[in-house]
Design an enzyme around this catalytic site. Structure first.
Site, short mmCIF file in Angstrom:
data_model
loop_
_atom_site.label_atom_id
_atom_site.label_comp_id
_atom_site.label_asym_id
_atom_site.label_seq_id
_atom_site.Cartn_x
_atom_site.Cartn_y
_atom_site.Cartn_z
N GLU A 1 -120.96 -9.86 151.97
CA GLU A 1 -121.99 -9.42 152.91
C GLU A 1 -122.92 -10.58 153.28
O GLU A 1 -123.31 -10.73 154.44
CB GLU A 1 -122.83 -8.29 152.30
CG GLU A 1 -122.03 -7.06 151.92
CD GLU A 1 -121.62 -7.07 150.46
OE1 GLU A 1 -121.75 -6.01 149.81
OE2 GLU A 1 -121.17 -8.13 149.95
N CYS B 1 -123.99 -4.38 146.47
CA CYS B 1 -124.67 -4.38 145.18
C CYS B 1 -126.18 -4.23 145.36
O CYS B 1 -126.75 -4.68 146.36
CB CYS B 1 -124.35 -5.64 144.39
SG CYS B 1 -125.01 -7.16 145.11
N SER C 1 -79.69 -16.98 129.11
CA SER C 1 -80.57 -16.21 130.00
C SER C 1 -80.93 -16.94 131.29
O SER C 1 -81.58 -16.35 132.16
CB SER C 1 -81.86 -15.84 129.25
OG SER C 1 -82.54 -17.01 128.83
N TRP D 1 -79.68 -18.73 134.70
CA TRP D 1 -80.71 -17.88 135.31
C TRP D 1 -80.06 -16.59 135.75
O TRP D 1 -78.99 -16.63 136.37
CB TRP D 1 -81.39 -18.57 136.50
CG TRP D 1 -82.12 -19.82 136.11
CD1 TRP D 1 -81.69 -21.08 136.26
CD2 TRP D 1 -83.43 -19.89 135.53
NE1 TRP D 1 -82.64 -21.96 135.81
CE2 TRP D 1 -83.72 -21.25 135.36
CE3 TRP D 1 -84.37 -18.95 135.14
CZ2 TRP D 1 -84.92 -21.68 134.80
CZ3 TRP D 1 -85.55 -19.38 134.61
CH2 TRP D 1 -85.83 -20.73 134.45
N ARG E 1 -98.27 -15.26 139.21
CA ARG E 1 -99.28 -15.64 138.22
C ARG E 1 -100.64 -15.91 138.84
O ARG E 1 -101.67 -15.78 138.18
CB ARG E 1 -98.81 -16.88 137.45
CG ARG E 1 -97.61 -16.63 136.56
CD ARG E 1 -97.19 -17.90 135.84
NE ARG E 1 -95.99 -17.70 135.04
CZ ARG E 1 -95.37 -18.65 134.38
NH1 ARG E 1 -95.85 -19.90 134.42
NH2 ARG E 1 -94.28 -18.39 133.67
N THR F 1 -90.49 -16.10 122.60
CA THR F 1 -90.34 -16.70 123.93
C THR F 1 -90.74 -18.16 123.90
O THR F 1 -90.07 -19.02 124.51
CB THR F 1 -91.19 -15.94 124.96
OG1 THR F 1 -90.69 -14.61 125.10
CG2 THR F 1 -91.15 -16.63 126.32
N GLU G 1 -95.21 -11.32 130.20
CA GLU G 1 -93.91 -11.82 130.63
C GLU G 1 -92.82 -11.65 129.57
O GLU G 1 -91.70 -12.06 129.77
CB GLU G 1 -94.01 -13.28 131.06
CG GLU G 1 -94.69 -13.47 132.40
CD GLU G 1 -94.31 -14.76 133.09
OE1 GLU G 1 -93.58 -15.57 132.48
OE2 GLU G 1 -94.76 -14.98 134.23
#
Length: 374
Positions: free
Chosen positions: A57, A80, A173, A175, A189, A201, A295
């Site tokens: 504002e 506010c 894994s 890709w 992210r 991980t 993740e």
């Protein structure tokens, strides 16, 4: 719910698009956009650019100058009325001579909720609330939950095969999903205050866990025995993004001292065998983390589902079949013993990214989408 008004919705949609520009930059404040309109024409616009900076504002009013008198202000959240990092926006609106304020939704913050609108009305300024309300609430879904529950909005992100696998039985894994999907996943992210993974991980993939752009960001690791290798990439670049490790009294004290000397933040959860997720979320809330991206891997994601802590998912599905009872799934853990206990989703978006499918969805509570956060 107000009746649709194409004219008003046009200006509020513009304000919402402006608000979104503050994504990932204003937390733990909400994203807010503002538009000043007079005689059917746009006079000025603004949005909240960064935490501690001028509110939307104020930006719009400064650009409008004297033209703000008699204008209508469209704003995505109730102005506010209290002093925080900046003075109340209600005072500036009154002083500028704005004749009408149209807000998409009421501010959930108890310090302001309904008070801003009340003050404006008492000063003779016409007010209206509810234009594009659902869109405004979804835009700030993390803020609404954070204000009411004092913990982050939790989003799980995963990439899997068509049969739900994230690795072969040999552990391969990379890709599963395509390059474009991985790029989109990485860019997600930028929407969050923090990212969380388990120690497996870190040990297996050695990720950096950094966002694409330089911004406020926290990397979180669950590591009950402090097994994190000292050479891990996630322990580097602490100036870019600090790392916080949650561990237990079973942690190696010598390694803990080394990590603390390297600037790594460590939180020891006392009297616990395993790091409790609810305590993690409470601590992150106290730390000012409004949105959390989980993740994985599968065991960590499974734990979040088992404790009913997931609000939203981002799932990238590759058109391939991996199979095998020993191949890892994107949701691990103990699992459920009956179907009526299984979490269900409300799919809000389904998109194709090259050959992959990208699903965005919300967890249903008791068979229906819970709106308690908004």
């Amino acid at each position: 719910m107000l009746r649709p008004n194409p004219y008003k919705e046009k200006w509020m949609r513009l304000a919402l698009s402006l608000a979104k520009k503050g994504e990932g930059k204003v937390s733990p404040n909400p994203m807010v956009g503002a538009v000043l309109v007079k005689d059917g024409k746009l006079i000025a616009k603004g949005y909240h650019r960064y935490f501690g900076g001028p509110h939307a504002e104020i930006e719009a009013l400064k650009r409008a100058k004297d033209k703000a008198k008699g204008a209508t202000l469209y704003v995505t959240l109730e102005p506010c009325s209290h002093y925080g990092k900046t003075p109340p926006c209600t005072l500036a609106i009154i002083k500028a001579g704005v004749s009408k304020v149209i807000a998409a939704t009421i501010d959930p913050n108890p310090l302001n909720s309904g008070r801003g609108i009340k003050i404006l009305r008492e000063k003779g300024i016409e007010t209206e609330v509810g234009i594009c309300e659902e869109k405004a609430k979804k835009l700030n879904e993390s803020f609404f939950k954070f204000i009411r529950e004092k913990i982050p909005f939790v989003t799980v992100k995963a990439g899997a095969s068509l049969d739900g696998k994230i690795a072969t039985f040999t552990g391969e894994s990379k890709w599963i999903t395509g390059e474009k999907s991985r790029e989109v996943a990485h860019n997600l992210r930028n929407k969050f205050d923090a990212i969380l993974v388990g120690i497996n991980t870190v040990i297996k993939d050695d990720p950096k866990l950094l966002p694409p752009s330089q911004r406020k960001f926290l990397r979180v690791i669950l590591d009950s025995r402090l097994r994190v290798p000292l050479s891990s990439k996630v322990l580097k670049d602490q100036k870019k993004a600090p790392t916080l490790i949650f561990t237990t009294p079973k942690a190696n004290l010598k390694k803990m001292r080394i990590l603390k000397n390297e600037g790594i933040k460590i939180n020891v959860v006392e009297k616990e065998e395993k790091v409790p997720l609810k305590k993690v979320l409470s601590y992150l809330g106290e730390f000012g983390i409004m949105s959390l991206l989980v993740e994985g891997g599968g065991e960590v994601i499974g734990s979040f589902f088992e404790e009913n802590l997931v609000d939203k998912i981002y799932l990238f599905i590759s058109p391939r079949i991996i199979g095998g009872k020993n191949s890892l799934s994107w949701v691990g853990g103990k699992g459920i013993d009956s179907l009526d206990k299984s979490p269900k989703l409300k799919i809000s978006s389904l998109k194709r990214i090259d050959e992959d499918i990208f699903i965005e969805g919300y967890i249903l509570k008791n068979g229906k989408y819970s709106k308690k956060h908004v």
